[in-house]
Design an enzyme around this catalytic site. Structure first.
Site, PDB file in Angstrom:
ATOM      1  N   GLU A 171       0.813  -1.214   0.000  1.00 17.67           N
ATOM      2  CA  GLU A 171       0.000   0.000   0.000  1.00 17.67           C
ATOM      3  C   GLU A 171       0.848   1.267   0.000  1.00 17.67           C
ATOM      4  O   GLU A 171       1.947   1.297   0.553  1.00 17.67           O
ATOM      5  CB  GLU A 171      -0.921  -0.002   1.226  1.00 17.67           C
ATOM      6  CG  GLU A 171      -1.913  -1.159   1.168  1.00 17.67           C
ATOM      7  CD  GLU A 171      -2.975  -1.109   2.255  1.00 17.67           C
ATOM      8  OE1 GLU A 171      -4.156  -1.259   1.912  1.00 17.67           O
ATOM      9  OE2 GLU A 171      -2.634  -0.936   3.434  1.00 17.67           O
TER      10      GLU A 171
ATOM     11  N   CYS B 234       3.387   8.581   1.415  1.00 17.08           N
ATOM     12  CA  CYS B 234       3.939   7.609   2.362  1.00 17.08           C
ATOM     13  C   CYS B 234       4.190   6.312   1.584  1.00 17.08           C
ATOM     14  O   CYS B 234       3.259   5.682   1.083  1.00 17.08           O
ATOM     15  CB  CYS B 234       2.928   7.413   3.484  1.00 17.08           C
ATOM     16  SG  CYS B 234       3.473   6.240   4.703  1.00 17.08           S
TER      17      CYS B 234
ATOM     18  N   CYS C  11       6.769  -7.182   6.991  1.00 13.90           N
ATOM     19  CA  CYS C  11       7.916  -6.669   7.749  1.00 13.90           C
ATOM     20  C   CYS C  11       8.488  -7.824   8.549  1.00 13.90           C
ATOM     21  O   CYS C  11       7.739  -8.672   9.029  1.00 13.90           O
ATOM     22  CB  CYS C  11       7.456  -5.550   8.682  1.00 13.90           C
ATOM     23  SG  CYS C  11       8.821  -4.639   9.448  1.00 13.90           S
TER      24      CYS C  11
ATOM     25  N   CYS D 144       6.698  -5.078  15.794  1.00 16.90           N
ATOM     26  CA  CYS D 144       6.336  -4.066  16.791  1.00 16.90           C
ATOM     27  C   CYS D 144       4.878  -4.317  17.185  1.00 16.90           C
ATOM     28  O   CYS D 144       4.021  -4.501  16.306  1.00 16.90           O
ATOM     29  CB  CYS D 144       6.526  -2.672  16.218  1.00 16.90           C
ATOM     30  SG  CYS D 144       8.209  -2.436  15.623  1.00 16.90           S
TER      31      CYS D 144
ATOM     32  N   CYS E 121       1.776  -2.239  15.711  1.00 15.42           N
ATOM     33  CA  CYS E 121       1.754  -1.971  14.267  1.00 15.42           C
ATOM     34  C   CYS E 121       1.064  -3.085  13.497  1.00 15.42           C
ATOM     35  O   CYS E 121       1.414  -4.262  13.649  1.00 15.42           O
ATOM     36  CB  CYS E 121       3.192  -1.794  13.771  1.00 15.42           C
ATOM     37  SG  CYS E 121       3.311  -1.620  11.986  1.00 15.42           S
TER      38      CYS E 121
ATOM     39  N   GLY F 126       7.031  -1.897   6.086  1.00 11.40           N
ATOM     40  CA  GLY F 126       8.401  -2.399   6.046  1.00 11.40           C
ATOM     41  C   GLY F 126       9.426  -1.520   6.720  1.00 11.40           C
ATOM     42  O   GLY F 126       9.169  -0.370   7.069  1.00 11.40           O
ATOM     43  N   GLU F 127      10.607  -2.107   6.934  1.00 13.52           N
ATOM     44  CA  GLU F 127      11.725  -1.412   7.578  1.00 13.52           C
ATOM     45  C   GLU F 127      12.726  -1.034   6.476  1.00 13.52           C
ATOM     46  O   GLU F 127      13.445  -1.897   5.951  1.00 13.52           O
ATOM     47  CB  GLU F 127      12.363  -2.342   8.617  1.00 13.52           C
ATOM     48  CG  GLU F 127      13.696  -1.884   9.170  1.00 13.52           C
ATOM     49  CD  GLU F 127      13.739  -0.414   9.599  1.00 13.52           C
ATOM     50  OE1 GLU F 127      12.939  -0.011  10.442  1.00 13.52           O
ATOM     51  OE2 GLU F 127      14.575   0.327   9.063  1.00 13.52           O
TER      52      GLU F 127
ATOM     53  N   SER G  77      12.166   6.706   7.835  1.00 10.68           N
ATOM     54  CA  SER G  77      11.842   6.351   9.217  1.00 10.68           C
ATOM     55  C   SER G  77      12.343   4.936   9.507  1.00 10.68           C
ATOM     56  O   SER G  77      12.077   4.007   8.750  1.00 10.68           O
ATOM     57  CB  SER G  77      10.322   6.401   9.416  1.00 10.68           C
ATOM     58  OG  SER G  77       9.981   5.937  10.705  1.00 10.68           O
TER      59      SER G  77
ATOM     60  N   SER H 158      11.742   5.689  15.202  1.00 13.65           N
ATOM     61  CA  SER H 158      10.552   5.249  15.930  1.00 13.65           C
ATOM     62  C   SER H 158      10.977   4.856  17.344  1.00 13.65           C
ATOM     63  O   SER H 158      11.342   3.716  17.584  1.00 13.65           O
ATOM     64  CB  SER H 158       9.934   4.039  15.217  1.00 13.65           C
ATOM     65  OG  SER H 158       9.473   4.433  13.953  1.00 13.65           O
ATOM     66  N   LEU H 159      10.910   5.810  18.260  1.00 15.62           N
ATOM     67  CA  LEU H 159      11.443   5.552  19.606  1.00 15.62           C
ATOM     68  C   LEU H 159      10.400   4.866  20.492  1.00 15.62           C
ATOM     69  O   LEU H 159      10.620   3.766  20.982  1.00 15.62           O
ATOM     70  CB  LEU H 159      11.934   6.873  20.211  1.00 15.62           C
ATOM     71  CG  LEU H 159      12.775   6.715  21.465  1.00 15.62           C
ATOM     72  CD1 LEU H 159      14.074   5.972  21.183  1.00 15.62           C
ATOM     73  CD2 LEU H 159      13.078   8.088  22.089  1.00 15.62           C
ATOM     74  N   HIS H 160       9.308   5.550  20.757  1.00 20.08           N
ATOM     75  CA  HIS H 160       8.113   4.984  21.404  1.00 20.08           C
ATOM     76  C   HIS H 160       8.242   4.589  22.876  1.00 20.08           C
ATOM     77  O   HIS H 160       7.230   4.256  23.506  1.00 20.08           O
ATOM     78  CB  HIS H 160       7.563   3.782  20.625  1.00 20.08           C
ATOM     79  CG  HIS H 160       7.304   4.051  19.193  1.00 20.08           C
ATOM     80  ND1 HIS H 160       6.683   5.197  18.740  1.00 20.08           N
ATOM     81  CD2 HIS H 160       7.587   3.333  18.067  1.00 20.08           C
ATOM     82  CE1 HIS H 160       6.593   5.169  17.413  1.00 20.08           C
ATOM     83  NE2 HIS H 160       7.149   4.058  16.982  1.00 20.08           N
TER      84      HIS H 160
ATOM     85  N   ASN I 108      -3.145   4.600  16.239  1.00 19.78           N
ATOM     86  CA  ASN I 108      -4.220   4.286  15.296  1.00 19.78           C
ATOM     87  C   ASN I 108      -4.619   2.826  15.472  1.00 19.78           C
ATOM     88  O   ASN I 108      -3.796   1.928  15.306  1.00 19.78           O
ATOM     89  CB  ASN I 108      -3.758   4.521  13.856  1.00 19.78           C
ATOM     90  CG  ASN I 108      -3.515   5.994  13.593  1.00 19.78           C
ATOM     91  OD1 ASN I 108      -4.383   6.832  13.828  1.00 19.78           O
ATOM     92  ND2 ASN I 108      -2.320   6.336  13.136  1.00 19.78           N
TER      93      ASN I 108
ATOM     94  N   CYS J 107      -0.978   5.945  10.000  1.00 21.57           N
ATOM     95  CA  CYS J 107       0.284   5.290  10.416  1.00 21.57           C
ATOM     96  C   CYS J 107       0.009   3.965  11.081  1.00 21.57           C
ATOM     97  O   CYS J 107      -0.792   3.897  12.005  1.00 21.57           O
ATOM     98  CB  CYS J 107       1.003   6.107  11.491  1.00 21.57           C
ATOM     99  SG  CYS J 107       1.466   7.715  11.008  1.00 21.57           S
TER     100      CYS J 107
HETATM  101  N1  SAH Z   1       9.358   0.513   9.739  1.00 24.47           N
HETATM  102  C1  SAH Z   1       9.613   1.891   9.859  1.00 24.47           C
HETATM  103  C2  SAH Z   1       8.703   2.755   9.003  1.00 24.47           C
HETATM  104  C3  SAH Z   1       7.256   2.385   8.909  1.00 24.47           C
HETATM  105  S1  SAH Z   1       6.213   2.679  10.270  1.00 24.47           S
HETATM  106  C4  SAH Z   1       9.523   2.299  11.303  1.00 24.47           C
HETATM  107  O1  SAH Z   1       9.087   1.506  12.123  1.00 24.47           O
HETATM  108  O2  SAH Z   1       9.914   3.425  11.603  1.00 24.47           O
HETATM  109  C5  SAH Z   1       5.907   4.437  10.296  1.00 24.47           C
HETATM  110  C6  SAH Z   1       5.579   4.990  11.705  1.00 24.47           C
HETATM  111  O3  SAH Z   1       4.270   4.594  12.157  1.00 24.47           O
HETATM  112  C7  SAH Z   1       6.563   4.465  12.743  1.00 24.47           C
HETATM  113  O4  SAH Z   1       6.970   5.487  13.628  1.00 24.47           O
HETATM  114  C8  SAH Z   1       5.704   3.454  13.465  1.00 24.47           C
HETATM  115  O5  SAH Z   1       6.214   3.173  14.716  1.00 24.47           O
HETATM  116  C9  SAH Z   1       4.358   4.131  13.490  1.00 24.47           C
HETATM  117  N2  SAH Z   1       3.239   3.238  13.795  1.00 24.47           N
HETATM  118  C10 SAH Z   1       3.168   1.904  13.596  1.00 24.47           C
HETATM  119  N3  SAH Z   1       1.948   1.444  14.008  1.00 24.47           N
HETATM  120  C11 SAH Z   1       1.259   2.494  14.461  1.00 24.47           C
HETATM  121  C12 SAH Z   1      -0.073   2.654  14.974  1.00 24.47           C
HETATM  122  N4  SAH Z   1      -0.897   1.628  15.072  1.00 24.47           N
HETATM  123  N5  SAH Z   1      -0.478   3.889  15.344  1.00 24.47           N
HETATM  124  C13 SAH Z   1       0.362   4.948  15.179  1.00 24.47           C
HETATM  125  N6  SAH Z   1       1.607   4.865  14.693  1.00 24.47           N
HETATM  126  C14 SAH Z   1       2.069   3.650  14.336  1.00 24.47           C
HETATM  127 FE1  SF4 Z   2       7.847  -3.016  10.816  1.00 23.85          FE
HETATM  128 FE2  SF4 Z   2       7.901  -0.334  11.313  1.00 23.85          FE
HETATM  129 FE3  SF4 Z   2       5.668  -1.771  11.744  1.00 23.85          FE
HETATM  130 FE4  SF4 Z   2       7.781  -2.101  13.336  1.00 23.85          FE
HETATM  131  S1  SF4 Z   2       6.553  -0.215  13.106  1.00 23.85           S
HETATM  132  S2  SF4 Z   2       6.520  -3.760  12.465  1.00 23.85           S
HETATM  133  S3  SF4 Z   2       9.459  -1.874  11.884  1.00 23.85           S
HETATM  134  S4  SF4 Z   2       6.645  -1.430   9.770  1.00 23.85           S
END
Ligand code: SAH
Ligand code: SF4
Length: 395
Positions: free
Chosen positions: A116, A129, A136, A140, A143, A200-201, A232, A254-256, A331, A374
């Protein structure tokens, strides 16, 4: 050798699609043209001409390349393709966000795959985006993409193809018209920013992402400023210096979480490269300044990572790094084990970070109604069982 064995196997042209010229670095494009019989003295000029047609004019057919002779266009058309990814579905959100499900041909043994791409129009910019992988390898916990197993890396052609197909649909090439009813920025380019924040990463698909982003940033190519391209990463620390040296776009992390204990759980790659190591790599990212900061993404998960104490710890951790903190309301997706923090909580968290001198914008969720926000992206593509892949290879 028997007579039979020396016979060339019949080629099924449908199974072996011609090579594409899209996504090749300039030197590889030149090499492909040389291989197609273009005289050495012409290769440089032809490379520039074709580059221009592909990325500035957006042509999909060699016949449109009017400064190239008919016979050469025919030669090229016989050997190469300029195909775009196929649009399987286009969805439009009530807020104007658009999501495309794109299909890419099989590479080697395998089925076509789907991923997508999301377009987010705002007043002064249009952000695309882009996905780097189908699925992936990482998992996480917040996600949706992380629940899809890794299928394969996207090629540079497929990554650039996402930008080109979007520009086709929006009428973002010279002489094209934007279809009526399409929400686009009030001024400037329709695709003005690219973020590698789809599926994806990106740093686990380094070479393809690098080649694609170089085309996106090339002044004679798609010609976006590197400041308008953001990569990212979930924290592949050892690849960050190389990303700085070889790609040089804006970096988002993506620190979190602010402790290794929690980050190990939310972003499991942290077990390999914990917070201190990741932040050291960030400190060494080339070209950092107050005008060129790293974005730290922080998803707001109710009762998990959203306390005042965590906001203060975040500020302490980032000391000395030119940074901006992007707070992302979580989200939701079906079966997700989290809830989004309350709005007041997000604002209180943002205030603490902001009072410490960091910009702390709260990302407005876009396209939630079409699952385009996201972390909501996922496709139905699955990895084939090994037995099935081997069967196809043997065919
Ligand atoms: N794999 C890479 C890029 C794709 S994710 C990464 O992890 O950075 C893009 C962003 O969306 C990242 O910061 C990710 O942590 C965030 N993200 C993933 N799932 C999410 C969700 N359910 N709600 C909000 N942000 C989310
Ligand atoms: Fe993969 Fe990024 Fe989602 Fe983590 S947040 S599972 S690295 S796409």
């Amino acid at each position: 050798m028997t007579a039979l064995a020396s016979v060339e196997p019949a080629r099924d042209s449908a199974a072996v699609p011609p090579a594409s010229l899209v996504g090749l670095p300039r030197d590889a494009l030149a090499e492909a043209l040389r291989g197609a019989g273009i005289p050495a003295g012409q290769v440089r000029m032809r490379t520039s001409q074709i580059w221009h047609w592909l990325y500035q004019r957006g042509v999909t057919d060699f016949a449109a390349m009017t400064n190239i002779s008919k016979s050469l266009r025919d030669t090229l058309a016989g050997q190469f393709t300029l195909r775009r990814p196929e649009i399987v579905r286009e969805q439009v959100s009530v807020d104007g966000t658009r999501k495309w499900l794109l299909r890419f041909p099989p590479r080697g043994a395998g089925r076509p795959v789907e991923a997508e791409t999301v377009y987010i129009p705002e007043e002064g910019r249009g952000t695309l985006c882009v996905s780097s992988q189908v699925g992936c390898t990482l998992t996480c916990t917040f996600c949706h993409t992380g629940t899809q197993r890794m299928v394969r890396n996207l090629t540079a052609e497929e990554i650039v193809g996402q930008i080109l197909v979007t520009r086709d649909r929006l009428g973002d090439f010279p002489e094209a018209e934007t279809p009526p009813g399409t929400v686009v920025p009030a001024e400037g380019r329709l695709v003005s920013n690219v973020v590698m924040m789809g599926m994806g990463e990106p740093l686990y698909n380094f070479d393809n992402v690098r080649d694609a982003l170089r085309i996106a940033a090339d002044g004679d190519g798609i010609a976006l400023s590197k400041r308008r391209i953001t990569l990212s990463t979930s924290g592949v620390a050892p690849e960050i210096p190389r990303a700085g040296a070889e790609i040089g776009v804006m970096l988002a992390i993506s620190l979190h979480a602010v402790t290794d204990e929690l980050r190990d759980e939310l972003v499991p790659i942290n077990r390999k490269w914990p917070i201190a190591e990741l932040l050291d790599a960030c400190r060494a990212y080339p070209g950092l300044s107050n005008a060129r900061r790293i974005t730290f993404e922080y998803v707001m998960l109710k009762g998990v990572n959203d306390s005042d104490a965590e906001a203060r710890e975040l500020v302490r951790l980032l000391k000395g790094i030119p940074a901006k903190i992007n707070l992302i309301p979580f989200n939701p997706w079906p079966g997700a084990p989290y809830e989004c923090s309350e709005w007041e909580r997000i604002e209180a968290f943002a205030d603490i970070v902001n009072r410490a001198g960091y910009a702390s914008p709260i990302r407005t969720p876009r396209g939630r109604d079409i699952f385009a926000a996201c972390g909501q992206l996922k496709s139905a593509s699955e990895r084939m069982p090994k037995s099935e892949r081997e069967m196809m290879r043997a065919e």
